[in-house]
Write a protein that holds these residues in place. Structure first.
Motif, PDB file in Angstrom:
ATOM      1  N   SER A  15      40.525 -18.081  30.501  1.00 35.11           N
ATOM      2  CA  SER A  15      41.413 -16.958  30.232  1.00 35.11           C
ATOM      3  C   SER A  15      42.846 -17.479  30.261  1.00 35.11           C
ATOM      4  O   SER A  15      43.276 -18.079  31.254  1.00 35.11           O
ATOM      5  CB  SER A  15      41.212 -15.873  31.296  1.00 35.11           C
ATOM      6  OG  SER A  15      42.132 -14.822  31.097  1.00 35.11           O
TER       7      SER A  15
ATOM      8  N   HIS B 247      42.011  -8.101  39.365  1.00 34.42           N
ATOM      9  CA  HIS B 247      41.458  -9.398  38.992  1.00 34.42           C
ATOM     10  C   HIS B 247      41.485  -9.668  37.496  1.00 34.42           C
ATOM     11  O   HIS B 247      41.497 -10.820  37.084  1.00 34.42           O
ATOM     12  CB  HIS B 247      40.007  -9.489  39.481  1.00 34.42           C
ATOM     13  CG  HIS B 247      39.874  -9.224  40.956  1.00 34.42           C
ATOM     14  ND1 HIS B 247      39.084  -8.222  41.469  1.00 34.42           N
ATOM     15  CD2 HIS B 247      40.454  -9.802  42.015  1.00 34.42           C
ATOM     16  CE1 HIS B 247      39.181  -8.224  42.787  1.00 34.42           C
ATOM     17  NE2 HIS B 247      40.005  -9.160  43.135  1.00 34.42           N
ATOM     18  N   HIS B 248      41.437  -8.626  36.702  1.00 42.82           N
ATOM     19  CA  HIS B 248      41.376  -8.770  35.246  1.00 42.82           C
ATOM     20  C   HIS B 248      40.286  -9.791  34.891  1.00 42.82           C
ATOM     21  O   HIS B 248      39.201  -9.729  35.424  1.00 42.82           O
ATOM     22  CB  HIS B 248      42.750  -9.154  34.699  1.00 42.82           C
ATOM     23  CG  HIS B 248      43.798  -8.146  35.041  1.00 42.82           C
ATOM     24  ND1 HIS B 248      43.890  -6.937  34.429  1.00 42.82           N
ATOM     25  CD2 HIS B 248      44.769  -8.164  35.978  1.00 42.82           C
ATOM     26  CE1 HIS B 248      44.885  -6.243  34.954  1.00 42.82           C
ATOM     27  NE2 HIS B 248      45.437  -6.955  35.897  1.00 42.82           N
ATOM     28  N   HIS B 249      40.604 -10.759  34.026  1.00 38.22           N
ATOM     29  CA  HIS B 249      39.581 -11.735  33.633  1.00 38.22           C
ATOM     30  C   HIS B 249      39.775 -13.072  34.356  1.00 38.22           C
ATOM     31  O   HIS B 249      39.219 -14.081  33.930  1.00 38.22           O
ATOM     32  CB  HIS B 249      39.594 -11.933  32.117  1.00 38.22           C
ATOM     33  CG  HIS B 249      39.227 -10.684  31.365  1.00 38.22           C
ATOM     34  ND1 HIS B 249      37.952 -10.430  30.908  1.00 38.22           N
ATOM     35  CD2 HIS B 249      39.962  -9.605  31.035  1.00 38.22           C
ATOM     36  CE1 HIS B 249      37.930  -9.247  30.310  1.00 38.22           C
ATOM     37  NE2 HIS B 249      39.138  -8.729  30.367  1.00 38.22           N
ATOM     38  N   GLY B 250      40.551 -13.059  35.411  1.00 36.16           N
ATOM     39  CA  GLY B 250      40.768 -14.291  36.176  1.00 36.16           C
ATOM     40  C   GLY B 250      39.709 -14.437  37.251  1.00 36.16           C
ATOM     41  O   GLY B 250      39.864 -13.931  38.361  1.00 36.16           O
TER      42      GLY B 250
ATOM     43  N   THR C 212      47.902 -13.382  41.815  1.00 36.58           N
ATOM     44  CA  THR C 212      47.348 -12.043  41.559  1.00 36.58           C
ATOM     45  C   THR C 212      48.467 -11.083  41.168  1.00 36.58           C
ATOM     46  O   THR C 212      48.330 -10.286  40.221  1.00 36.58           O
ATOM     47  CB  THR C 212      46.632 -11.518  42.818  1.00 36.58           C
ATOM     48  OG1 THR C 212      45.542 -12.387  43.128  1.00 36.58           O
ATOM     49  CG2 THR C 212      46.081 -10.118  42.598  1.00 36.58           C
TER      50      THR C 212
ATOM     51  N   PHE D 242      49.637 -11.948  37.650  1.00 39.58           N
ATOM     52  CA  PHE D 242      48.583 -11.640  36.693  1.00 39.58           C
ATOM     53  C   PHE D 242      48.501 -10.134  36.452  1.00 39.58           C
ATOM     54  O   PHE D 242      48.188  -9.679  35.364  1.00 39.58           O
ATOM     55  CB  PHE D 242      47.265 -12.146  37.275  1.00 39.58           C
ATOM     56  CG  PHE D 242      46.183 -12.370  36.250  1.00 39.58           C
ATOM     57  CD1 PHE D 242      46.449 -12.919  35.015  1.00 39.58           C
ATOM     58  CD2 PHE D 242      44.868 -12.058  36.544  1.00 39.58           C
ATOM     59  CE1 PHE D 242      45.447 -13.133  34.089  1.00 39.58           C
ATOM     60  CE2 PHE D 242      43.854 -12.268  35.630  1.00 39.58           C
ATOM     61  CZ  PHE D 242      44.144 -12.806  34.405  1.00 39.58           C
TER      62      PHE D 242
END
Lengths: 384, 159
Positions: free
Chosen positions: A84, A140-143, B104, B107
């Protein structure tokens, strides 16, 4: 031009269709332009840019009742490789961020947002964003590196199941395209934070299909979403809140129909020095017609995850997921992998700088009482 | 038997010497750590006059901090000892936990992470070029630099 490619590489005839829409060369060019352009955009005293790269590799093995796998779940060999790319930049009040996911199952622009910051705490975004339904989907999304576990809870699965989620497909919208107002207001050491979004949501084809940016041929309809939360201490991740999403979802598969999905939920997280306990509860109502049959079906789901740092590099975790629904629900019948019960145990080892190796075992029971177990091993990292 | 006993004795002697050397080295490092006086610094043209440890913690964890209507920016001095002391004594976090939390935050929000600088000269230059920025440095390094002022004492233990 470049943003009209929304592509999910699927098995069979869908591959040809998907490849027509998508050129990997254009995609690589876009990634290069973003990586090179963001620092240039951010050459300013009051600006900044960030480029983050989140790779992960998963190998897995299943046992028990093995159903046909979807294209986006771990294949029979049990491997998933993904990266990602996240790029953000800001200049004065203008902001931009994007997240691009490349894996052996899909290539997609997961987030693509232009923002205007009214002040340091409040921003209006335009573009494709993650639905702020709860805490998991926007932390977190795509991480994969950022989440302690390998898998996501099923109730917050991505529509296509990708991005570190080896099982099944999502039953609620996780990606929306439109306007999002988000911000916070400090109260002493704490703060109240909010998100309000009005956007195009997904359509229901083979699975929920998010509205792709700048591709108006996909019949997504209006979605309203909101979240309100409170942090007693802004320097801590302890928080609690409520959220709601209402989506009008057109059905594009041969079953036909049109229905509204209303979602209401609660979330909470308690963080200590070496412990973390967090969970989400969802109350979902699907009302409308599916296959010419007008009906209302309810789905209740929740998960609770606990984490304990045994020593500095080692973290043990466990998660419990439960859901209850009408056995004859025609909507959930489209998601054969969606379980009514999942128990997860895992151990994560953080090593070197920003690398993690995680071993995870889960026991799953589907809605028809069939069962399967899964063992996963993941390497994940972040390069910055 | 005599040879074996002799070898064992030599091994014991070497082990004791190695242990003593280890203690001396560790003691030296600990003494250096105790001697470190860590301060928060800014350019003399900065609006920041004084910042509490709590405000520093908020700033380095991504919470907006404003002084005289200006948003304050954090710089990270990544020299090993200074950074370790700052993380443990001011933020109460390990390096891994801190990195994960700020990544985090970035992001999620798109806001930039604190800029990382490995040398005092780089930190000094960055502070002089941006009056809204603050950073942590050993006090003795600040005394050598021109154009900087101390706006907070973060860790101050006499040797």
């Amino acid at each position: 031009v470049y943003f009209s490619w929304h592509c999910k590489i699927q098995q069979g005839k869908s591959i040809k269709m998907a490849l027509n829409k998508f050129s990997k060369w254009r995609f690589a060019l876009l990634a290069a332009v973003l990586a090179a352009g963001a620092p240039a955009m951010a050459q300013h005293n009051h600006g900044g840019n960030s480029i983050l790269l989140f790779p992960h590799l998963i190998v897995g093995q299943r046992s028990g009742d093995l159903r046909p796998q979807t294209a986006s779940s771990i294949d029979e060999v049990g491997r998933e490789a993904a990266v990602s790319l996240f790029v953000s930049a800001e200049r004065d009040n203008l902001r931009f961020l994007t997240e691009i996911l490349l894996s052996n199952f899909e290539k997609d622009i997961e987030r693509f947002q232009f923002g205007y910051a009214f002040d340091v705490r409040n921003t209006l975004w335009l573009g494709r964003f993650h639905n702020p339904a709860g805490i998991w989907n926007i932390e977190h999304h795509h991480g994969s590196y950022l989440q302690t576990s390998i898998s996501r809870p099923h109730i917050v699965s991505y529509e296509d199941g990708g991005g570190g989620l080896p099982i099944g497909e999502g039953v609620v919208p996780m990606h929306l395209t439109g306007l999002l107002l988000e911000g916070s207001r400090g109260f002493g050491a704490g703060a109240v934070n909010y998100e309000i979004g009005f956007a195009r949501g997904p359509a229901l084809g083979d699975a929920l299909e998010p509205f792709p940016i700048l591709q108006t041929s996909v019949p997504g309809k209006e979605t309203f979403t909101a979240r309100l939360g409170y942090k007693p201490d802004e320097t801590s991740t302890t928080q609690l809140g409520v959220f709601a999403t209402r989506s009008s979802i057109p059905v594009t598969n041969p079953i036909g129909g049109d229905f509204n999905q209303s979602l209401f939920g609660l979330y909470g997280q308690l963080s200590g020095e070496s412990t973390r306990l967090f969970g989400e509860w969802f109350d979902i109502s699907n009302q409308g017609s599916l296959g010419g049959q007008a009906r209302t079906d309810k789905l209740n789901a929740w998960f609770l995850q606990g984490e304990y740092r045994i020593q500095e590099p080692l973290t043990a975790y466990a998660r419990v997921e439960r859901s209850s629904s009408n056995p004859g629900d025609p909507y959930l019948a489209l998601f054969a992998q969606f379980p009514k019960s999942t128990n997860v145990l895992g151990l994560r080892w953080d090593f070197m700088a920003n690398h993690a190796l995680t071993l995870e075992y889960s026991a799953n029971t589907r809605r028809d009482d069939s069962q399967f177990n899964q063992l996963l091993l993941q390497w994940a990292a972040v390069f910055k | 038997m005599i040879l074996t006993a002799s070898s064992a004795l030599r091994w014991l002697q070497h082990s004791v010497l190695a242990l003593l050397a280890g203690f001396v080295l560790c003691g030296n490092v600990l003494a250096q750590s105790d001697a470190l006086r860590l301060v928060l610094v800014a350019s003399t043209s900065s609006p920041v006059e004084n910042m509490s440890a709590l405000e520093v913690r908020r700033l380095y964890l991504g919470v907006p901090v404003t002084v005289a209507g200006q948003n304050i920016e954090a710089l990270r001095y990544t020299e090993h000892q200074a950074q370790e002391v700052f993380l443990q004594k001011v933020l109460f976090m390990s390096l891994n936990a801190y990195e994960r939390q700020i990544v985090t935050h970035t992001f999620r929000t798109g806001r930039p992470k604190p800029e990382e600088l490995g040398h005092v000269a780089g930190v000094t230059e960055a502070l002089l070029g941006n009056p809204q920025a603050v950073s942590y440095l050993p006090e003795e390094e600040v005394r050598k630099a021109r154009g900087l002022k101390i706006v907070g004492k973060l860790w101050n233990v006499a040797p």
